[in-house]
Design a protein around this motif. Structure first.
Motif, short mmCIF file in Angstrom:
data_model
loop_
_atom_site.label_atom_id
_atom_site.label_comp_id
_atom_site.label_asym_id
_atom_site.label_seq_id
_atom_site.Cartn_x
_atom_site.Cartn_y
_atom_site.Cartn_z
N THR A 1 0.84 -1.21 0.00
CA THR A 1 0.00 0.00 0.00
C THR A 1 0.87 1.25 0.00
O THR A 1 0.68 2.15 -0.81
CB THR A 1 -0.96 -0.02 1.21
N ARG B 1 -2.52 5.23 7.40
CA ARG B 1 -2.81 3.88 7.89
C ARG B 1 -2.57 3.91 9.39
O ARG B 1 -1.55 4.42 9.86
CB ARG B 1 -1.89 2.85 7.24
N HIS C 1 -10.52 -0.86 4.27
CA HIS C 1 -9.32 -0.64 3.45
C HIS C 1 -9.83 -0.44 2.01
O HIS C 1 -9.68 -1.31 1.15
CB HIS C 1 -8.41 -1.87 3.56
N GLN D 1 -7.68 -1.02 -1.29
CA GLN D 1 -7.40 -2.41 -1.64
C GLN D 1 -8.58 -2.99 -2.43
O GLN D 1 -8.40 -3.72 -3.40
CB GLN D 1 -7.14 -3.25 -0.38
N ARG E 1 -9.61 -6.08 7.43
CA ARG E 1 -10.30 -4.87 6.94
C ARG E 1 -10.52 -4.91 5.43
O ARG E 1 -11.45 -4.31 4.91
CB ARG E 1 -9.48 -3.65 7.31
N ARG F 1 -5.02 -13.56 5.37
CA ARG F 1 -4.18 -14.13 6.44
C ARG F 1 -4.83 -13.90 7.81
O ARG F 1 -5.67 -12.98 7.95
CB ARG F 1 -2.77 -13.54 6.38
N GLN G 1 -5.12 -12.18 11.05
CA GLN G 1 -4.65 -10.85 11.45
C GLN G 1 -4.17 -10.92 12.91
O GLN G 1 -4.82 -10.41 13.83
CB GLN G 1 -5.80 -9.83 11.33
N PRO H 1 -4.95 -10.17 -0.76
CA PRO H 1 -4.41 -8.81 -0.72
C PRO H 1 -2.91 -8.80 -0.41
O PRO H 1 -2.24 -7.79 -0.64
CB PRO H 1 -5.20 -8.14 0.41
N LEU H 2 -2.40 -9.91 0.10
CA LEU H 2 -1.01 -10.07 0.52
C LEU H 2 -0.71 -9.10 1.68
O LEU H 2 -1.37 -8.08 1.78
CB LEU H 2 -0.03 -9.86 -0.64
N PRO H 3 0.18 -9.35 2.59
CA PRO H 3 1.11 -10.47 2.57
C PRO H 3 0.45 -11.80 2.96
O PRO H 3 -0.52 -11.81 3.71
CB PRO H 3 2.12 -10.08 3.65
C1 NCD Z 1 -3.72 -5.88 3.91
C2 NCD Z 1 -3.90 -4.92 5.08
O1 NCD Z 1 -2.97 -4.19 5.45
O2 NCD Z 1 -5.00 -4.90 5.59
N1 NCD Z 1 -2.53 -5.67 3.20
C3 NCD Z 1 -2.53 -4.79 2.14
O3 NCD Z 1 -2.74 -3.62 2.30
N2 NCD Z 1 -2.36 -5.31 0.92
C4 NCD Z 1 -3.91 -7.30 4.27
C5 NCD Z 1 -3.14 -7.88 5.43
O4 NCD Z 1 -2.27 -7.23 6.02
O5 NCD Z 1 -3.40 -9.04 5.73
#
Ligand code: NCD
Length: 465
Positions: free
Chosen positions: A62, A111, A139, A142, A172, A272, A274, A309-311
């Motif tokens: 991001t 953020r 988010h 994303q 999110r 993933r 959180q 959305p990774l990671p």
């Molecule tokens: C996500 C986030 O920060 O919510 N990552 C992102 O912005 N691509 C997803 C995550 O951290 O699991």
């Protein structure tokens, strides 16, 4: 008026399409045929603008893609990637930080670990604020990357079956995504890890505001045994909308025969655990779902796009990386053209052209009475509590429903008082006619009494009728 993008609800469907059209233009003009997802070179559109990136939580995609987007537009960036290097480490509030940074930059990307922090920043800042993730709340950018990726793959959202896997409680990205899916006509199929289901607040909004109908999955899939691990499907009512016109895209399984018991899954969106949002001592994830080649070998996933959305940590197999169904690196690549388009829009370099009257809303703001009960809301945090005004949208009068403007949790007050008479009543039915800024809402009668209000007497009650 400045334009803040805090939730996906801050953009209309046509504005989202405008962002995508502009991202298409950037890709057309700036990508190379060998790497059609990748922006190269620099423009001059934003050469007189500066973007500040305030990241109080870790970020790779991001933050870098926002910064790359601004640089590719010809602008400059200021950034705090590590909150310990800013005065936040000394206890400075979001409000103060924003009122300082707005003097240095034309747009702020934030953020933050607190739910509602981006809205608080927008309330205090006089330059546009974009939410890059506020705690477990939303988010929205994303989601723009996610929807755009599907559009680039010629996947329509209309009647698409989108399965969301993993931590749906704290993630999110999925919170912004489910609302957008419902708005664009896709069916939302949660497959949460145990104990990490979609928050009740989110499913309620899906049903009440976005008119999705919860249907048992077995019924939706015509009793097909392949789908026994699924519980419910939020069937979208907006099935005529789509991000790609029907003639430009292949038809999806579900569209071919809506009554077919063999509707497939069009998208599998993996997230993933959180871990950073689990309460101290909370143990989760032992039986966390893993999506890999073997899982995806089932018939129902033959044509399924795999997104993330990774990671990733352990929930998405590396063995899917070379599989044409895997779209996650494209999602990350599209972050640049999408954020270039969004920055151009909010800075007014390429203003939005579609107009839609904003729905009328009543802002309720009083220091006495009801408070937001969400402990993760920014309004509860020691550095913010002292200055942040309690604010709610009065979203409904029957039954009376207040929504915290920061974290968007809803509340149903039990009674209200009249500031002039210092009387309160539990009869909320006539509020439509008597509502004014002299009214204060209470969570319960104890709160009303503690605030010095007395119950309305029988004669007063008769007078009201
Ligand atoms: C996500 C986030 O920060 O919510 N990552 C992102 O912005 N691509 C997803 C995550 O951290 O699991």
């Amino acid at each position: 008026m400045k334009r803040d993008i805090i939730t996906i609800g801050d953009l209309t469907n046509s504005e989202i399409e405008e962002i995508f059209d502009l991202a298409d233009q950037f890709l057309r003009e700036m990508s190379k045929p060998t790497h059609p997802h990748r922006i190269r070179g620099r423009r001059t559109d934003a050469q007189s603008h500066i973007m500040a990136a305030l990241f109080y939580e870790p970020s790779t995609r991001t933050r870098f893609s926002f910064e790359a987007a601004m640089l590719r537009l010809g602008g400059d960036t200021l950034g705090a990637a590590d909150p310990t290097t800013t005065s936040a480490a000394k206890g400075e509030s979001v409000a103060d930080t924003v009122r300082v940074i707005e003097n240095y930059a034309d747009v702020i990307i934030i953020r933050h670990p607190y739910e509602g922090a981006a809205r608080a920043a927008a309330e205090y800042g006089d330059v546009p604020v974009i939410n890059a993730g506020d705690g477990g709340h939303e988010h929205p950018t994303q989601t723009l990357c996610d929807l755009y990726t599907l559009r680039k793959e010629s996947k329509s959202l209309s009647s698409a079956n989108v399965m969301l896997v993993g931590d749906l409680k704290n993630g999110r990205t999925v919170h912004s995504l489910v609302y957008a899916l419902a708005r664009f006509g896709a069916n939302v199929i949660p497959r949460a890890a145990k104990g990490l289901e979609l928050p009740a607040e989110v499913s309620r909004r899906l049903i009440e505001e976005y008119k999705a109908t919860p249907v048992p999955a077995r019924q939706f899939f015509g009793g097909n045994d392949e789908f026994v691990d699924l519980d419910v499907v939020y069937v979208s009512s907006a099935s005529t909308l789509g991000l790609v016109p029907a003639k430009q895209r292949p038809r999806l399984d579900g569209e071919r025969d809506p009554g077919s018991p063999h509707r497939g899954i069009d998208v599998c969106y993996v997230t993933r655990l959180q871990g950073e949002r689990l309460a101290g001592g909370e143990k989760r994830g032992a039986d966390y779902p893993v999506i890999d080649k073997s899982f995806m070998s089932a018939n129902r996933f033959r044509e399924t796009s795999v997104m993330h959305p990774l990671p990733r940590v352990n929930e998405l197999g590396y063995d899917l990386d070379e599989d044409p169904r895997g779209l996650y690196f494209k999602q990350a690549a599209y972050g640049v053209p999408i954020r270039m388009a969004l920055i151009s829009k909010v800075l007014g370099i390429r203003p939005f052209v579609s107009t839609e009257a904003a729905p009328e809303t009543i802002l309720y703001t009083r220091e006495d009475g009801i408070v937001c009960g969400n402990p993760r809301c920014i309004s509860h945090h020691p550095s913010e509590r002292l200055h942040l005004r309690k604010k709610f949208w009065l979203i409904k009068t029957r039954p009376v429903t207040l929504r915290c403007i920061y974290c968007e949790h809803n509340y149903a007050p039990h009674c209200y008082g009249d500031v002039a008479t210092r009387r309160y009543t539990t009869d909320l039915a006539e509020l439509d006619t008597v509502y004014s800024d002299q009214i204060v809402f209470f969570a319960d009668e104890t709160q009303a009494r503690e605030a010095g209000f007395k119950p309305e007497s029988a004669t007063e009650r008769v007078r009201h009728v």
